[in-house]
Design a protein around this motif. Structure first.
Motif, PDB file in Angstrom:
ATOM      1  N   ALA A  42      -1.509 -16.185 -31.708  1.00  0.00           N
ATOM      2  CA  ALA A  42      -0.295 -15.812 -32.447  1.00  0.00           C
ATOM      3  C   ALA A  42      -0.037 -14.311 -32.357  1.00  0.00           C
ATOM      4  O   ALA A  42      -0.947 -13.505 -32.544  1.00  0.00           O
ATOM      5  N   PHE A  48       3.757 -20.005 -34.745  1.00  0.00           N
ATOM      6  CA  PHE A  48       3.265 -20.125 -33.372  1.00  0.00           C
ATOM      7  C   PHE A  48       2.479 -21.419 -33.256  1.00  0.00           C
ATOM      8  O   PHE A  48       1.705 -21.766 -34.141  1.00  0.00           O
ATOM      9  N   ASN A  50       0.090 -23.656 -30.449  1.00  0.00           N
ATOM     10  CA  ASN A  50      -0.625 -23.752 -29.179  1.00  0.00           C
ATOM     11  C   ASN A  50      -1.184 -25.165 -29.084  1.00  0.00           C
ATOM     12  O   ASN A  50      -2.037 -25.557 -29.884  1.00  0.00           O
ATOM     13  N   GLY A  56       1.401 -20.057 -39.218  1.00  0.00           N
ATOM     14  CA  GLY A  56       2.560 -19.245 -39.570  1.00  0.00           C
ATOM     15  C   GLY A  56       3.228 -19.680 -40.855  1.00  0.00           C
ATOM     16  O   GLY A  56       3.059 -20.810 -41.318  1.00  0.00           O
ATOM     17  N   ASP A  59       7.939 -22.749 -39.465  1.00  0.00           N
ATOM     18  CA  ASP A  59       7.841 -23.691 -38.362  1.00  0.00           C
ATOM     19  C   ASP A  59       9.248 -24.204 -38.087  1.00  0.00           C
ATOM     20  O   ASP A  59      10.229 -23.670 -38.608  1.00  0.00           O
ATOM     21  N   ASN A  94       3.046 -23.322 -25.251  1.00  0.00           N
ATOM     22  CA  ASN A  94       3.066 -22.915 -26.647  1.00  0.00           C
ATOM     23  C   ASN A  94       4.496 -22.892 -27.160  1.00  0.00           C
ATOM     24  O   ASN A  94       5.457 -23.008 -26.382  1.00  0.00           O
ATOM     25  N   THR A  95       4.619 -22.752 -28.468  1.00  0.00           N
ATOM     26  CA  THR A  95       5.916 -22.693 -29.145  1.00  0.00           C
ATOM     27  C   THR A  95       5.911 -21.499 -30.086  1.00  0.00           C
ATOM     28  O   THR A  95       4.977 -21.323 -30.860  1.00  0.00           O
ATOM     29  N   THR A  96       6.958 -20.680 -30.005  1.00  0.00           N
ATOM     30  CA  THR A  96       7.062 -19.487 -30.846  1.00  0.00           C
ATOM     31  C   THR A  96       8.364 -19.522 -31.634  1.00  0.00           C
ATOM     32  O   THR A  96       9.427 -19.770 -31.062  1.00  0.00           O
ATOM     33  N   ARG A  98      11.023 -17.384 -33.103  1.00  0.00           N
ATOM     34  CA  ARG A  98      11.486 -16.011 -32.929  1.00  0.00           C
ATOM     35  C   ARG A  98      12.528 -15.701 -34.008  1.00  0.00           C
ATOM     36  O   ARG A  98      13.558 -16.360 -34.103  1.00  0.00           O
ATOM     37  N   ASN A 102      11.592 -10.171 -33.050  1.00  0.00           N
ATOM     38  CA  ASN A 102      11.302 -10.919 -31.831  1.00  0.00           C
ATOM     39  C   ASN A 102      12.538 -11.506 -31.162  1.00  0.00           C
ATOM     40  O   ASN A 102      12.423 -12.115 -30.098  1.00  0.00           O
TER      41      ASN A 102
END
Length: 657
Positions: A42, A48, A50, A56, A59, A94-96, A98, A102
């Motif tokens: 992260a 984040f 994975n 976090g 989501d 992965n998923t972020t 933003r 960011n």
């Protein structure tokens, strides 16, 4: 002296092992591989994922108090698409989430933030894996994941298959099964790079139940894990997604590209059991909403071109983007089965299973949206960054009723965003932004009289200002203030899901994340929100002034520690706190207040161990979730309740080959 230092390190490790119970992990993970680690990957505490582990304060279902999943702000490799079904870790690295700082590097970000997916591109020599495990609620499952990259780096693929043999859930449902096949591939030839991805998911499972929040108070607690649904309420269906991305470098500083994605939600049948109208004798009315096959399909895509130029200390880039989507939904035909009254917490008497007619789903919803945008990004001397963009969009929506009557709507707003970051010191950066976007408002839930109706898109504005600091090597700290405004949808007095007014979320968020040492990673974060509703319904007293499901305070703390003198061993833990929140929009009686769900704090513990047996590399993963078995009601946008998941364990073993 050396012996003393070694003893001190071992003592510290054992102390941390023993104290791991005071730390914790985070969001409940799904079936996945033992090698996934979200805490170490992260970049901040804003969301984040994975593989199938996530960390976090945000989501896809909650960003600054809003449902980002309903808003539809998705990107894959930075490119726009519409996600109408699920995604898979077999094709996602992965998923972020933003948000704020960011989004300065994103093209035309949405005001509520962006969910950014990164496709897998396996490294040369990356190992294949076979995973077996007992997921939450003792669900046995297995996964096979194959990965490859060519020696010349021109091609790669990642493909996997996963099977859950006995699908179980927190409400005691069991006996189902699911099958997932998904993957991605890349091929590069000179200046051209092409990627494809796909996923097909089939499932059968027990239908869930929800509880209406009647009156001024919430219902009493009930026993968790006891299934209260009808034995015949078995849901089944499919989800599928497929896409292609192509990019061509026309020169060292310019390029063109395209993305096309089709995403489909295809439930064959669905059941939701609703409990409502509790009496003083603690009996409650029950009914099942039985839904025949519905289908929602979205085609979306993007054409893009960019040119970049660097002159001295100034780097500039201009992107031109054309976006489009066509989304169709077939809905309707639901039957409501009256189950009579039952003692609260007990299963109602079994009734005859309804006969569902797929042809009864005779309502049609269609959305078309196209837009052309321009984005300018610049960086000067490593001190100033600018992101300015505009998107002219054309949005059209039509709804066809059972009698053939067609209702249409259209809007063509100009959307824009502007962001600026200024590095005022070596490790200090301030930033601010303002944006106006068009976002989805979601779909009417099963408990609404207009269930499955797709609401029209809404205009959203957001402004924020923040500070980013690197307090020490490897650590990052971010704090920001924000103000987001949009129309608010909820359940009205007649039971319909519609717009009830406008909502404003004003708040402060903070994140501290990074490596405290070579062996220890930390993710801390929190958000404090002041949510408020305005409008005629609120002024009349029929609707409360607080949006449903939005806590004033949400916070997480996560730690991952690698035991230095035991190679391959790490421990992790996390705590999650969600504050109290309103459970219903409507006011039961004049002078009454909105019922509220109580706050809850949960603790999760985990251990991961990599080892070799018979020349094979294996990774074992064990987790204990909701360690202290905390109990609370939870509420969602349908303004109905379900209890939080109980204490449970998860065991996973992955072998690499």
């Amino acid at each position: 002296m050396a012996r003393h230092r070694k003893g001190s390190v071992m003592l510290r490790d054992y102390i941390i092992l023993g104290a791991a119970g005071s730390a914790l992990l985070m969001a409940t993970p799904a079936a996945g591989q033992a090698t996934a680690n979200a805490v170490t990957g992260a970049g901040d505490a804003f969301g984040f994922r994975n593989g199938d582990e996530a960390v976090g304060i945000y989501d896809e279902t909650s960003v600054r108090g809003f449902n980002l999943e309903a808003a539809g702000n998705y990107r894959i490799e930075g490119s726009y698409f519409v996600r109408n079904s699920g995604v898979s870790h077999f094709f996602l690295e992965n998923t972020t989430v933003r948000i704020g700082y960011n989004t300065l590097g994103a093209i035309l970000p949405g005001p509520s933030g962006v969910v950014d997916y990164r496709l897998r591109d396996p490294a040369r020599g990356e190992r294949d894996s076979l995973t077996v495990g007992l997921d939450q609620y003792a669900q046995p499952y297995t996964e096979l994941h194959l990965k490859h990259r060519s020696r010349d780096d021109r091609a790669s693929y990642s493909i996997g298959v996963g099977r859950v043999f006995n699908v179980r859930d927190a409400q005691g449902g069991r006996g189902g099964e699911s099958l997932l096949v998904a993957g991605t591939a890349r091929l590069s030839a000179g200046p051209v790079t092409g990627r494809v991805f796909f996923g097909e998911y089939q499932y059968e499972r027990a239908g869930g139940f929800r509880i209406a929040a009647d009156g001024d108070a919430l219902p009493p607690r009930i026993e968790r894990g006891r299934y209260l649904g009808q034995p015949w309420a078995r849901e089944s269906g499919q989800r599928r997604i497929a896409g292609v991305l192509a990019d061509v470098s026309t020169s060292a500083s310019s390029g063109i590209g395209a993305t096309a994605v089709v995403s489909q939600e295809d439930p064959t049948r669905g059941y939701t059991q609703i409990f409502a109208a509790m009496r003083p004798d603690r009996t409650i009315a029950a009914r099942v909403v039985a839904v025949p096959q519905q289908r929602s399909t979205a085609w979306s895509g993007e054409l893009r071109a960019h040119v970049a130029r660097t002159t001295g200390r100034l780097a500039q880039r201009v992107d031109v983007t054309f976006r489009g989507r066509v989304q169709r939904a077939r809905i309707g035909g639901a039957q409501v089965v009256d189950l009579g009254r039952a003692a609260f917490g007990e299963a109602p008497a079994e009734t005859a299973r309804p006969v569902l007619d797929p042809d009864a789903a005779n309502l049609r919803d269609r959305v078309e949206q196209f837009g052309v945008g321009l984005t300018y990004r610049a960086a000067f001397d490593g001190r100033v960054r600018v992101n300015v963009g505009a998107l002219q969009t054309d949005y059209r929506k039509s709804f066809t009723a059972a009698d053939g009557r067609v209702e249409t709507g259209r809007s063509a707003p100009l959307l824009y965003n502007a962001g600026l970051a200024w590095r005022v010191g070596r490790d200090v950066e301030i930033y601010g932004s303002y944006s106006r976007g068009l976002e989805e408002a979601g779909v009417a839930p099963a408990v609404a009289t207009n269930r499955n109706e797709v609401l029209s898109a809404i205009a959203v504005t957001q402004r924020e200002i923040g500070l980013r600091i690197a307090p020490a090597k490897g650590l990052g700290f971010v704090i920001a203030g924000f103000d987001t405004r949009k129309p608010y949808a909820g359940i009205d007095a007649a039971g319909a899901y519609r717009f009830l007014g406008r909502v404003r979320h004003r708040g402060i968020e903070a994140s501290l994340s990074g490596a405290l040492s070579r062996d220890m990673s930390l993710v801390l974060g929190g958000v404090l929100i002041d949510p408020a509703l305005t409008g005629d319904e609120i002024a009349s007293g029929r609707v409360g002034g607080t949006p449903v499901g939005v806590p004033r305070l949400r916070a997480i703390a996560n730690l991952d520690y690698r035991i230095a003198h035991i190679p391959g061993l790490s421990v992790d833990g996390g705590v999650s706190y969600i504050g109290g929140r309103a459970a219903r929009s409507r006011i039961a009686a004049p002078g009454a207040s909105q019922p509220r769900v109580e706050a809850i704090a949960t603790v999760n513990l985990g251990v991961r161990y990599g080892f070799r047996i018979g020349g094979r590399d294996l990774v074992a993963r064990a987790q204990l979730l909701n360690l202290f078995d905390q109990w609370s009601w939870d509420v969602n946008g349908s303004e109905t309740l379900s209890y939080t998941a109980p204490r449970r364990a998860r065991l996973v073993l992955t072998t690499l080959f």
